[in-house]
Design a protein around this motif. Sequence first.
Motif, short mmCIF file in Angstrom:
data_model
loop_
_atom_site.label_atom_id
_atom_site.label_comp_id
_atom_site.label_asym_id
_atom_site.label_seq_id
_atom_site.Cartn_x
_atom_site.Cartn_y
_atom_site.Cartn_z
N ALA A 62 37.12 -21.34 -3.84
CA ALA A 62 36.68 -20.29 -4.75
C ALA A 62 36.35 -18.99 -4.02
N GLN A 63 36.62 -18.98 -2.71
CA GLN A 63 36.33 -17.81 -1.87
C GLN A 63 34.85 -17.41 -1.99
N ALA A 64 33.99 -18.42 -1.96
CA ALA A 64 32.54 -18.19 -2.03
C ALA A 64 31.85 -18.94 -0.91
N GLY A 65 32.48 -18.93 0.25
CA GLY A 65 31.96 -19.68 1.39
C GLY A 65 30.59 -19.26 1.84
N GLN A 66 30.15 -18.03 1.50
CA GLN A 66 28.84 -17.57 1.95
C GLN A 66 27.69 -18.35 1.29
N TRP A 67 27.99 -19.09 0.20
CA TRP A 67 26.96 -19.85 -0.48
C TRP A 67 26.96 -21.33 -0.08
N THR A 68 27.78 -21.68 0.90
CA THR A 68 27.89 -23.09 1.28
C THR A 68 26.55 -23.64 1.75
N ARG A 69 25.86 -22.90 2.59
CA ARG A 69 24.59 -23.39 3.13
C ARG A 69 23.57 -23.61 2.02
N ALA A 70 23.57 -22.75 1.02
CA ALA A 70 22.59 -22.85 -0.06
C ALA A 70 22.85 -24.06 -0.96
N LEU A 71 24.13 -24.44 -1.11
CA LEU A 71 24.49 -25.50 -2.05
C LEU A 71 24.74 -26.85 -1.40
N GLN A 72 24.69 -26.93 -0.07
CA GLN A 72 25.02 -28.19 0.59
C GLN A 72 23.92 -29.24 0.47
N ASP A 73 22.74 -28.86 0.01
CA ASP A 73 21.67 -29.82 -0.24
C ASP A 73 21.61 -30.08 -1.75
N GLY A 105 23.48 -14.19 -8.76
CA GLY A 105 23.77 -13.44 -9.97
C GLY A 105 24.73 -14.17 -10.89
N SER A 106 25.73 -13.46 -11.40
CA SER A 106 26.66 -14.02 -12.37
C SER A 106 27.53 -15.13 -11.78
N ALA A 107 27.67 -15.17 -10.45
CA ALA A 107 28.50 -16.20 -9.83
C ALA A 107 27.77 -17.54 -9.72
N ALA A 113 26.28 -19.63 -11.99
CA ALA A 113 26.55 -20.70 -12.96
C ALA A 113 27.81 -21.50 -12.62
N PRO A 114 28.97 -20.83 -12.39
CA PRO A 114 30.16 -21.63 -12.05
C PRO A 114 30.03 -22.36 -10.71
N LEU A 115 29.30 -21.77 -9.76
CA LEU A 115 29.12 -22.44 -8.47
C LEU A 115 28.25 -23.68 -8.61
N LEU A 116 27.18 -23.57 -9.40
CA LEU A 116 26.33 -24.73 -9.64
C LEU A 116 27.09 -25.83 -10.39
N GLN A 117 27.94 -25.41 -11.35
CA GLN A 117 28.73 -26.40 -12.08
C GLN A 117 29.70 -27.12 -11.15
N ALA A 118 30.32 -26.37 -10.24
CA ALA A 118 31.22 -26.99 -9.27
C ALA A 118 30.48 -27.98 -8.38
N ALA A 119 29.24 -27.62 -7.98
CA ALA A 119 28.44 -28.51 -7.15
C ALA A 119 28.08 -29.79 -7.93
N ARG A 120 27.78 -29.64 -9.21
CA ARG A 120 27.46 -30.82 -10.03
C ARG A 120 28.65 -31.77 -10.10
N GLU A 121 29.84 -31.21 -10.30
CA GLU A 121 31.03 -32.05 -10.39
C GLU A 121 31.29 -32.78 -9.07
N VAL A 122 31.05 -32.10 -7.95
CA VAL A 122 31.22 -32.74 -6.64
C VAL A 122 30.22 -33.87 -6.48
N LEU A 123 28.97 -33.64 -6.91
CA LEU A 123 27.94 -34.68 -6.79
C LEU A 123 28.32 -35.91 -7.62
#
Length: 513
Positions: free
Chosen positions: A423-434, A452-454, A456-466
């Motif tokens: 998703a070209q959002a690698g800067q948030w990897t550290r925040a979402l890896q836990d 911000g607006s990004a 919600a979709p990032l959290l949803q992607a993390a939920r699906e991975v979990l």
Amino acid sequence: MFSLLGLCFVLIMVALDQTVVGTALPTVVAELHGFDLYAWVGTSYLLTSVITVPIFGRLGDEYGRKNFILVAIVLFTLASMLCGLSQSMLQLVLARALQGIGGGMLVATTFASVPDLFPDPHERLRWQVLFSSSFGLANAIGPSLGGFLTEYAGWRWVFYVNLPVGLVSLWFVWRYLPRIRHSEHPPGKLDWLGAALLALALGSVQLLVEWLPQHRALGQLLTPGVVAVVATAGLLWWEKRCPHPILPLDMFRHASLAPLFALSLVMGFCMFAIMYYAPLMFQGGFGLSPNQAGLLITPFVVCITVGSILNGRIVTRLPKPNLILYVGFVFFALSAFGLTQTVVSTGHPLLVATMMSGGIGVGLLLPNLTIFAQETAPRTQLGIATAMLQSTRMIGGMLGTALIGTFVSHHYASGVADALQAAQAGQWTRALQDPQILVNPDSAAKFIAQAGSAAAPLLQAAREVLVEAIHGGQYVVLAMMLVALFLVTRVPDIKLKRRSVTKPVAPAAQGAE
């Protein structure tokens, strides 16, 4: 009946303590300021209880169980009071370790007292429903009671609630439980070296499985692993030569007992892997509230009692009681498979049915492991045989939570990294890896404010991975269930024979001899 009622109060006290504490821990840490010792509040209890279960199971066989139960109730109740009086996290951890000693003594002696009271397995199964009901009741109300007490009375009352239950159980056991000792020979000399090696081996295994999912350095992990191997080797060498071993090795070569111990280990692995990670999937993966997740898990715990009651009605009527193990296996395997297929759109009634199936399976399996072991073991080894079943189940539970936790954490972290890179959002990897961010509203709110607006979709992607990671963990559980099926086939046919029993004379105020 009154003896068994006292033992039920003992079981309620231990089961309540195991379920109410987790709800209060965040509040405890907020007041006592010691997050680095957070995990040790549970670990210290498990560590000392796992060590003491086999030791006091053996001592109960040698000296009789009543005095050990009385001492254990007093120790557990006093340790609960010390937990409530703790002024720092270190004090709480030490008090919990003391409480674990009492809890281990109670588990080792309480379950073995049932065949003392009811030698006839048919009668024992009918009365053992009280045990299962007490355990199920305590587990069902424990989390809600812990939350209520923490919110309205303060977290210290989570521990003080054990005091009245302890006093009631102490009176019933002291007044009504008879003193029974099966061995005709004087008690043998205590195997202190065997007890020390056993404690060292089990303690090292406990530390290893606790540290494994924490991604500690290899050197730290090797230390308890090496100590466990050396202590186990020393224990096996010594117990073969000791005249009165704390751990009779002939039990592990017994054609009937050995597969029961192995099956208890595997079932502990599978049961705790579901109990710990199904709620994480419901909360972190599906976005449900803790209360909603708790309501979905409750049928699993309640149906353990339902399965135990059904088991007591059915198993004595079967010409081959072993058949009930296959039925329990099918119910539990269906639950594990169902969890691999659940997604966020799965209806709650189907989730409830899945959890009910797992609970009934456990209720049909675990009581029979105890009954079969007690029916097979010599009367002079009832305590250690029952204690080894409890110990192997606890060790299996520790291994299940640790290994599945390591598996889920690894796959979640790598899956989130891949998803964010795509998703070209690698800067948030550290925040979402836990995955903690998916179950902690404050952490999620902080991330939303940053992304911000990004967000919600990032959290949803993390939920699906979990969810995918937990599905993978449940496939591991299914693989372990195949091992369980093989072990079920290795259990020799058990015959639950009726015994003619002479009823003991009603005990005096100090307890019958």
